[in-house]
Enzyme design. Structure first.
Site, mmCIF file in Angstrom:
data_model
loop_
_atom_site.group_PDB
_atom_site.id
_atom_site.type_symbol
_atom_site.label_atom_id
_atom_site.label_comp_id
_atom_site.label_asym_id
_atom_site.label_seq_id
_atom_site.Cartn_x
_atom_site.Cartn_y
_atom_site.Cartn_z
ATOM 1 N N ASP A 60 0.817 -1.209 0.000
ATOM 2 C CA ASP A 60 0.000 0.000 0.000
ATOM 3 C C ASP A 60 0.854 1.264 0.000
ATOM 4 O O ASP A 60 1.794 1.393 0.787
ATOM 5 C CB ASP A 60 -0.905 -0.013 1.245
ATOM 6 C CG ASP A 60 -1.769 1.225 1.345
ATOM 7 O OD1 ASP A 60 -2.669 1.397 0.503
ATOM 8 O OD2 ASP A 60 -1.540 2.038 2.273
ATOM 9 N N GLU A 69 1.499 -0.123 -4.835
ATOM 10 C CA GLU A 69 0.604 0.993 -5.144
ATOM 11 C C GLU A 69 1.436 2.257 -5.020
ATOM 12 O O GLU A 69 2.045 2.506 -3.983
ATOM 13 C CB GLU A 69 -0.570 1.068 -4.175
ATOM 14 C CG GLU A 69 -1.520 2.217 -4.513
ATOM 15 C CD GLU A 69 -2.259 2.802 -3.332
ATOM 16 O OE1 GLU A 69 -3.193 3.592 -3.575
ATOM 17 O OE2 GLU A 69 -1.917 2.502 -2.177
ATOM 18 N N GLY A 99 -14.721 3.794 -3.327
ATOM 19 C CA GLY A 99 -14.900 4.186 -1.937
ATOM 20 C C GLY A 99 -14.472 5.594 -1.625
ATOM 21 O O GLY A 99 -14.894 6.152 -0.602
ATOM 22 N N ASN A 100 -13.645 6.205 -2.461
ATOM 23 C CA ASN A 100 -13.238 7.584 -2.231
ATOM 24 C C ASN A 100 -14.209 8.580 -2.846
ATOM 25 O O ASN A 100 -13.923 9.780 -2.885
ATOM 26 C CB ASN A 100 -11.824 7.824 -2.774
ATOM 27 C CG ASN A 100 -10.768 7.161 -1.923
ATOM 28 O OD1 ASN A 100 -11.048 6.726 -0.809
ATOM 29 N ND2 ASN A 100 -9.558 7.068 -2.432
#
Length: 578
Positions: free
Chosen positions: A250, A287, A384-385
């Site tokens: 992440d 990411e 989701g953002n």
């Protein structure tokens, strides 16, 4: 496990005394060496023993390397012996990323039950869909009953909400029997704000650096040797002890590391060594919003040697072209020219000016094989953002999926996308401390203040409201409806075609060519003898594609004769040229 008990170890370099507390009894630990480790062997302790640590009289604290937290982030640790689990995947030899399709899953909302066991019961769906990997959002313990997973602590453990460590192993074992690899999302740039008890043990965190998500991990300051070892050994444990096939790292751009050998490069070396020992490939996928191909450039060529990197530019180019949205980071995207460049170069911003950042951004990546870029039409962040967690509608998914699944990149689908799920994927938390619970909605709003969501506060539901979590669960009954089944068949056909046609998995970006018309908003992607013709405009278009035959079409009104193909608005056809 030893015949005379269990040996407890913990790193606490600044402590004057450390004790292991078991059943109300404290056992003094002794220093071992000069690097700050403490150890004690406790007779009678073993698998299933609950324990905690007392540091200089303070505590009890869970073990920083706890393998199990049966009572959650505020409870004691429990001894967990990995060797007690019986695996059945002895013939599993892993999966190659080249040509693969990834399926991103949040365990808690993938099914009504929200557990590993419930997810196992849906593996037939994934097999029939044709995906090669399942990518799980983070699974370490989190505050409360539900969370995306990025507020995790106790990084070596598995949340009991999903089924604990045995539950994860049962899931991985079942995936391997079904021929599906498992990628696990791990977070090493910060820990969650609740239940984080690492600070009393040692210098795990940077004294000043951090982000919206939390204090930065100490990767290059005093004491960072053991902190880096903590992270690397944790990564290796997932790969070795849980038989995980790859890790999604992440937000690596939030890893603050100024040492000569970056943590990512060090992790690559050790993962490669473990892969040789295990006899199966192990993937490391980053990411990153840096648009820097050095992440996936081989180490002997000056890179970090990771296997792949998320490519947000592909998502932005597809999303903006399909929806017309231009707010926030979509500002530079949306044109056919931008979509064409991204499909052939991986990045739009490869040294170009980014209006969202107000500066030049990125570096050219056309020389990197396409499969090293993981691209998505939707993912947990991009849905989701959004304040309302809304997904793309089915008519846009058909065209978008056609472009994504015929691209040279490694495509990733977000759970439910394949049938056009109408359930949102919202941001949800379950913090138990009042100050965190009351401030979470405002913190989330402030995080996206520059992203063009001026109505966030009015539209976004309370992340602490359990209804927000429950609304995000997939509704599998949608598959009973014709429109959803039809879209699912489209995804299945696209994945099957991708597997059948070598042109579609050719990783050479220089072999991809795109013709387009900016005003009419159509483009034709050329992949060997295949042509992917898409009309993103509001009016039908006639495209000259003589002597071709249609292999797949998103719309029954698409027509084709000897000389040309007619595409209705928002449609796509895949043709084979002579």
């Amino acid at each position: 496990m030893r015949n005379d008990g269990w040996t407890f170890e913990v790193w606490a370099p600044r402590a004057d005394s450390v004790e292991a507390e078991i059943g109300g009894t404290r056992h003094r630990m002794r220093r071992t060496g000069e690097r700050g480790w403490w150890s004690a062997t406790v007779p009678g302790a073993g698998h299933g023993t609950d324990y905690a640590f007392i540091v200089d009289g303070d505590g009890p604290y869970p073990d920083p390397m706890s393998r199990r937290q049966p009572e959650g982030v505020f409870g004691p640790s429990r001894v967990y012996d990995h060797d007690r689990f019986t695996w059945s995947d002895h013939d599993w030899r892993g999966r190659d990323l080249r040509g693969a399709v990834i399926y991103e899953m949040h365990v808690g909302t993938f099914t009504v039950g929200g557990t590993f066991a419930e997810a196992v019961r849906r593996l037939d769906h994934l097999v029939e869909l044709g995906v090669d990997f399942v990518e799980l959002l983070p699974v370490p313990p989190v505050p409360g009953r539900h969370n995306w997973g990025y507020d995790g602590v106790d990084l070596w453990a598995v949340t009991e909400n999903y089924g604990g460590p045995d539950g994860l192993k049962i899931f991985v074992d079942a995936c391997h029997r079904a021929g599906i690899g498992v990628i696990l999302d791990v977070v090493y740039n910060h820990l969650g704000p609740s239940g984080n008890f690492l600070q009393p043990f040692g210098p795990y965190f940077h004294e000043s650096l951090g982000s919206f998500w939390g204090q930065a991990v100490n990767l290059d300051g005093p004491g960072s040797d053991e902190v880096r070892r903590y992270i690397i050994d944790n990564a290796l444990s997932w790969l070795r002890d849980f038989h995980i096939d790859g890790l999604r790292l992440d937000a690596v751009h939030a890893l603050h590391d100024k040492r000569a050998v970056h943590l990512l490069e060090e992790l690559t070396v050790e993962a490669d060594l473990l892969a040789v020992s295990l006899g199966r490939p192990l993937l490391l996928i980053a990411e990153s919003d840096l648009n820097d191909p050095r992440l996936v450039t081989p180490r002997d060529a000056g890179g970090y040697g990771l296997d792949a990197v998320w490519d947000d530019d592909v998502h932005h180019a597809l999303h903006a072209a399909l929806t017309g949205e231009r707010h926030g980071y979509y500002g530079d995207f949306g044109s056919m020219a931008v979509l064409a460049k991204t499909l052939t170069s991986a990045y739009l911003h490869d040294g170009t000016y980014s209006s969202f950042r107000g500066r030049g951004h990125g570096r050219p990546a056309w020389h990197i094989p396409g499969y090293r870029f993981v691209a998505a039409l939707q993912n947990h962040d991009q849905i989701g953002n959004r304040a309302e967690g809304d997904r793309l509608p089915g008519e846009l998914l058909r065209v978008g999926a056609g472009l994504l699944l015929t691209s040279p990149f490694t495509p990733m689908l977000f759970m439910g996308e394949e049938w056009g799920a109408r359930t949102p994927f919202l941001f949800f938390t379950d913090h138990v401390e009042p100050e965190l619970a009351e401030g979470e909605a405002d913190r989330r709003r402030r995080e996206f203040v520059d992203h063009g969501y001026d109505d966030w506060a009015a539209k976004a539901p309370d992340p602490q409201d359990e209804t927000t979590f429950l609304r995000s669960k997939l509704d599998w009954s949608e598959l009973e409806h014709d429109s959803h089944r039809s879209l699912l068949n489209w995804y299945r056909d696209l994945i099957a075609l991708r597997r059948a046609m070598p042109e579609l998995t050719d990783p050479r970006l220089r072999e991809v060519a795109v013709d387009f018309d900016e005003d009419a908003r159509w483009l034709v992607v050329r992949r060997g003898t295949l042509r992917v013709a898409a009309n993103l405009g509001a009016d039908p278009v006639d495209l000259p594609l003589p002597h071709s035959r249609v292999l797949l079409a998103s719309d029954e009104d698409i027509t084709h004769d000897f000389a040309r193909v007619t595409l209705p608005a928002m449609s796509l056809a895949i043709l084979k040229a002579p």
